[in-house]
Write an enzyme that holds these catalytic residues in place. Sequence first.
Site, short mmCIF file in Angstrom:
data_model
loop_
_atom_site.label_atom_id
_atom_site.label_comp_id
_atom_site.label_asym_id
_atom_site.label_seq_id
_atom_site.Cartn_x
_atom_site.Cartn_y
_atom_site.Cartn_z
N SER A 93 0.77 -1.35 0.03
CA SER A 93 0.09 0.05 0.06
C SER A 93 0.79 1.27 0.05
O SER A 93 2.04 1.16 0.34
CB SER A 93 -0.89 -0.06 1.26
OG SER A 93 -1.58 -1.19 1.51
N1 SAH Z 1 -0.98 -4.75 3.94
C1 SAH Z 1 -0.20 -4.83 2.65
C2 SAH Z 1 -1.05 -4.88 1.53
C3 SAH Z 1 -1.48 -5.94 0.88
S1 SAH Z 1 -2.49 -5.83 -0.31
C4 SAH Z 1 0.98 -4.28 2.68
O1 SAH Z 1 1.33 -3.52 3.62
O2 SAH Z 1 1.68 -4.63 1.94
C5 SAH Z 1 -3.58 -7.04 -0.07
C6 SAH Z 1 -3.46 -8.18 0.45
O3 SAH Z 1 -4.56 -9.21 0.80
C7 SAH Z 1 -2.89 -9.23 -0.85
O4 SAH Z 1 -1.67 -9.66 -0.52
C8 SAH Z 1 -4.11 -10.19 -0.98
O5 SAH Z 1 -3.25 -11.48 -1.45
C9 SAH Z 1 -4.45 -10.49 0.34
N2 SAH Z 1 -5.91 -10.98 0.30
C10 SAH Z 1 -6.95 -10.72 -0.25
N3 SAH Z 1 -7.87 -11.26 -0.25
C11 SAH Z 1 -7.66 -12.11 0.99
C12 SAH Z 1 -8.17 -13.11 1.85
N4 SAH Z 1 -9.61 -13.48 1.58
N5 SAH Z 1 -7.64 -13.50 3.03
C13 SAH Z 1 -6.31 -13.07 3.22
N6 SAH Z 1 -5.68 -12.32 2.33
C14 SAH Z 1 -6.39 -11.83 1.26
#
Ligand code: SAH
Length: 217
Positions: free
Chosen positions: A64
């Site tokens: 993000s």
């Molecule tokens: N917080 C992260 C940003 C992640 S982007 C950072 O600081 O880098 C969102 C993430 O959510 C992705 O890695 C994706 O694989 C995950 N995601 C999406 N749906 C999900 C679910 N149902 N359960 C767990 N993770 C999920």
Amino acid sequence: MTSVADRRIGPMEFLLGLRRRGIADPAVLRAMEEVPRENFVRADDAAVAYADHAMPIDCGQTISQPYVVAYMTERLSLAPEHKVLEIGTGSGYQAAVLSRLAARVVTIERYRTLAEQARARFAALGYDNIAVVIGDGRAGVPEEAPYDRIIVTAAAESIPRALVDQLADGGVMVLPLGPQDGAQIIVRLTKTPSGLFRENFIGVRFVPLLPGKAREL
Ligand code: SAH
């Protein structure tokens, strides 16, 4: 000669930029200052790690934008004794920031590759108050519930019921809500005796909260 476009943003300018955009909580700014963002981006992006935008990570996901990380963290109003649940570990950057402000962070990711990379990053930095779980975050992590705070870092069209159930009384959840390709907004929900109190904040763009554990790695 360096052009404006390839001028590197360093940690000092990074903090000034967050302040200028309205991040005011000194504890949040300190946490943003402490966590080395270059450890959480791809090696090729290390030199531009402090630029204020999202960047690609493995498995087609993104780390993000720093401003959004700081903004959502500030909206959580963390206290040092809090237990926090994060849905969507991704690079681990948001969890690392949370871990500087709370007692314990549980973070869940559906891609094993991302979960394992994040674990290695936390170990290298000595961040030992973060547990990384592999699974479907829409079901939360009931084993460690209730949570004082919950943050979702992938966009959902509706509020996952299990997460509301795992939120402590008086607890706060911050999440992006909205369609996959449309307008998403940051929403804050506070669990009160008379139900959920909802506040709407800024517009954002997150990758979708997908169902199930990822079949591929
Ligand atoms: N917080 C992260 C940003 C992640 S982007 C950072 O600081 O880098 C969102 C993430 O959510 C992705 O890695 C994706 O694989 C995950 N995601 C999406 N749906 C999900 C679910 N149902 N359960 C767990 N993770 C999920």
